[in-house]
Design a protein around this motif. Structure first.
Motif, PDB file in Angstrom:
ATOM      1  N   PHE A  46     -36.505   3.717   2.775  1.00  0.00           N
ATOM      2  CA  PHE A  46     -36.410   2.461   3.520  1.00  0.00           C
ATOM      3  C   PHE A  46     -37.379   1.433   2.964  1.00  0.00           C
ATOM      4  CE2 PHE A  46     -39.387   5.267   5.557  1.00  0.00           C
ATOM      5  CZ  PHE A  46     -40.459   4.470   5.930  1.00  0.00           C
ATOM      6  N   ALA A  47     -36.994   0.163   3.085  1.00  0.00           N
ATOM      7  CA  ALA A  47     -37.850  -0.931   2.637  1.00  0.00           C
ATOM      8  C   ALA A  47     -39.132  -0.917   3.460  1.00  0.00           C
ATOM      9  CB  ALA A  47     -37.125  -2.266   2.785  1.00  0.00           C
ATOM     10  N   PHE A  48     -40.261  -1.030   2.754  1.00  0.00           N
ATOM     11  CA  PHE A  48     -41.570  -0.997   3.396  1.00  0.00           C
ATOM     12  C   PHE A  48     -42.561  -1.614   2.420  1.00  0.00           C
ATOM     13  CE2 PHE A  48     -45.555   0.904   4.830  1.00  0.00           C
ATOM     14  CZ  PHE A  48     -45.422   0.823   6.203  1.00  0.00           C
ATOM     15  N   PRO A  49     -43.508  -2.422   2.913  1.00  0.00           N
ATOM     16  CA  PRO A  49     -44.452  -3.080   1.999  1.00  0.00           C
ATOM     17  C   PRO A  49     -45.238  -2.059   1.173  1.00  0.00           C
ATOM     18  CG  PRO A  49     -44.646  -3.974   4.221  1.00  0.00           C
ATOM     19  CD  PRO A  49     -43.750  -2.773   4.310  1.00  0.00           C
ATOM     20  N   LYS A  50     -45.194  -2.193  -0.155  1.00  0.00           N
ATOM     21  CA  LYS A  50     -45.857  -1.205  -1.001  1.00  0.00           C
ATOM     22  C   LYS A  50     -47.375  -1.214  -0.829  1.00  0.00           C
ATOM     23  CE  LYS A  50     -45.238  -4.047  -5.092  1.00  0.00           C
ATOM     24  NZ  LYS A  50     -44.595  -4.112  -6.398  1.00  0.00           N
ATOM     25  N   GLU A  51     -47.946  -2.343  -0.408  1.00  0.00           N
ATOM     26  CA  GLU A  51     -49.404  -2.374  -0.200  1.00  0.00           C
ATOM     27  C   GLU A  51     -49.829  -1.566   1.033  1.00  0.00           C
ATOM     28  OE1 GLU A  51     -47.439  -6.050   1.353  1.00  0.00           O
ATOM     29  OE2 GLU A  51     -47.574  -5.203  -0.648  1.00  0.00           O
ATOM     30  N   GLU A  52     -48.876  -1.220   1.899  1.00  0.00           N
ATOM     31  CA  GLU A  52     -49.171  -0.405   3.088  1.00  0.00           C
ATOM     32  C   GLU A  52     -48.645   1.027   2.958  1.00  0.00           C
ATOM     33  OE1 GLU A  52     -47.909  -2.383   6.681  1.00  0.00           O
ATOM     34  OE2 GLU A  52     -48.493  -4.329   5.884  1.00  0.00           O
ATOM     35  N   ARG A  53     -48.021   1.327   1.836  1.00  0.00           N
ATOM     36  CA  ARG A  53     -47.388   2.626   1.629  1.00  0.00           C
ATOM     37  C   ARG A  53     -48.379   3.788   1.736  1.00  0.00           C
ATOM     38  NH1 ARG A  53     -43.573   2.143  -3.082  1.00  0.00           N
ATOM     39  NH2 ARG A  53     -45.457   1.643  -4.192  1.00  0.00           N
ATOM     40  N   ASP A  54     -49.528   3.712   1.065  1.00  0.00           N
ATOM     41  CA  ASP A  54     -50.506   4.801   1.112  1.00  0.00           C
ATOM     42  C   ASP A  54     -51.014   5.038   2.523  1.00  0.00           C
ATOM     43  OD1 ASP A  54     -50.279   5.276  -1.598  1.00  0.00           O
ATOM     44  OD2 ASP A  54     -51.996   4.026  -2.131  1.00  0.00           O
ATOM     45  N   TRP A  55     -51.196   3.963   3.291  1.00  0.00           N
ATOM     46  CA  TRP A  55     -51.632   4.089   4.683  1.00  0.00           C
ATOM     47  C   TRP A  55     -50.602   4.866   5.503  1.00  0.00           C
ATOM     48  CZ3 TRP A  55     -48.864   1.931   8.749  1.00  0.00           C
ATOM     49  CH2 TRP A  55     -49.455   2.060  10.008  1.00  0.00           C
ATOM     50  N   LEU A  56     -49.318   4.508   5.365  1.00  0.00           N
ATOM     51  CA  LEU A  56     -48.261   5.175   6.126  1.00  0.00           C
ATOM     52  C   LEU A  56     -48.160   6.653   5.751  1.00  0.00           C
ATOM     53  CD1 LEU A  56     -45.873   4.851   8.144  1.00  0.00           C
ATOM     54  CD2 LEU A  56     -44.424   4.500   6.128  1.00  0.00           C
ATOM     55  N   ILE A  57     -48.122   6.938   4.475  1.00  0.00           N
ATOM     56  CA  ILE A  57     -47.971   8.318   4.016  1.00  0.00           C
ATOM     57  C   ILE A  57     -49.207   9.133   4.373  1.00  0.00           C
ATOM     58  CG2 ILE A  57     -47.743   9.789   1.973  1.00  0.00           C
ATOM     59  CD1 ILE A  57     -46.100   7.393   0.759  1.00  0.00           C
ATOM     60  N   GLY A  58     -50.376   8.569   4.196  1.00  0.00           N
ATOM     61  CA  GLY A  58     -51.621   9.279   4.510  1.00  0.00           C
ATOM     62  C   GLY A  58     -51.742   9.634   5.975  1.00  0.00           C
ATOM     63  N   GLY A  59     -51.193   8.820   6.846  1.00  0.00           N
ATOM     64  CA  GLY A  59     -51.261   9.076   8.284  1.00  0.00           C
ATOM     65  C   GLY A  59     -50.310  10.155   8.755  1.00  0.00           C
TER      66      GLY A  59
END
Length: 113
Positions: A46-59
């Motif tokens: 799904f479309a998601f801002p790449k600058e926030e990707r590590d935050w989402l996956i890490g959580g």
């Protein structure tokens, strides 16, 4: 969640349409893909801002994954459908759609759930 749950929402969004590309289901607005599914329909991209990707996956590394190395340049994340709750899936799909649809269309849309 399953692809059928996602389809029930994505097919109702303005300007959104389903396409079958190389055996994979994708949802687009115009030519821009905002949702895609693995061939076995267990993983949703799904479309998601790449600058926030590590935050989402890490959580939630049990739910979310990095896209393939060749797709890291795109605003995209992968999610295991079985790990998502309905409300979470709805938010991810709507946010992805809002990233690619014209701002006016997104502003006028009122979710019915």
């Amino acid at each position: 969640m399953t692809i059928h749950d996602v389809r029930a929402l994505a097919s109702t969004l303005p300007l959104s349409y389903e396409a079958l590309v190389a055996g994979r289901v994708k949802f687009r607005v115009g030519r821009i893909v905002y949702l895609s599914f693995s061939r076995d329909e267990t993983v949703m991209g799904f479309a998601f801002p790449k600058e926030e990707r590590d935050w989402l996956i890490g959580g939630s590394p049990d739910k979310f994954m990095q896209p393939a190395a060749s797709d890291l340049r795109y605003n995209y994340v992968l999610a295991r459908l079985a790990a998502l709750h309905r409300t979470e899936m709805q938010e991810l799909v709507l946010d992805a759609w809002r990233m690619v649809v014209p701002k006016r269309v997104a502003a006028e849309y009122k979710p019915g759930f």
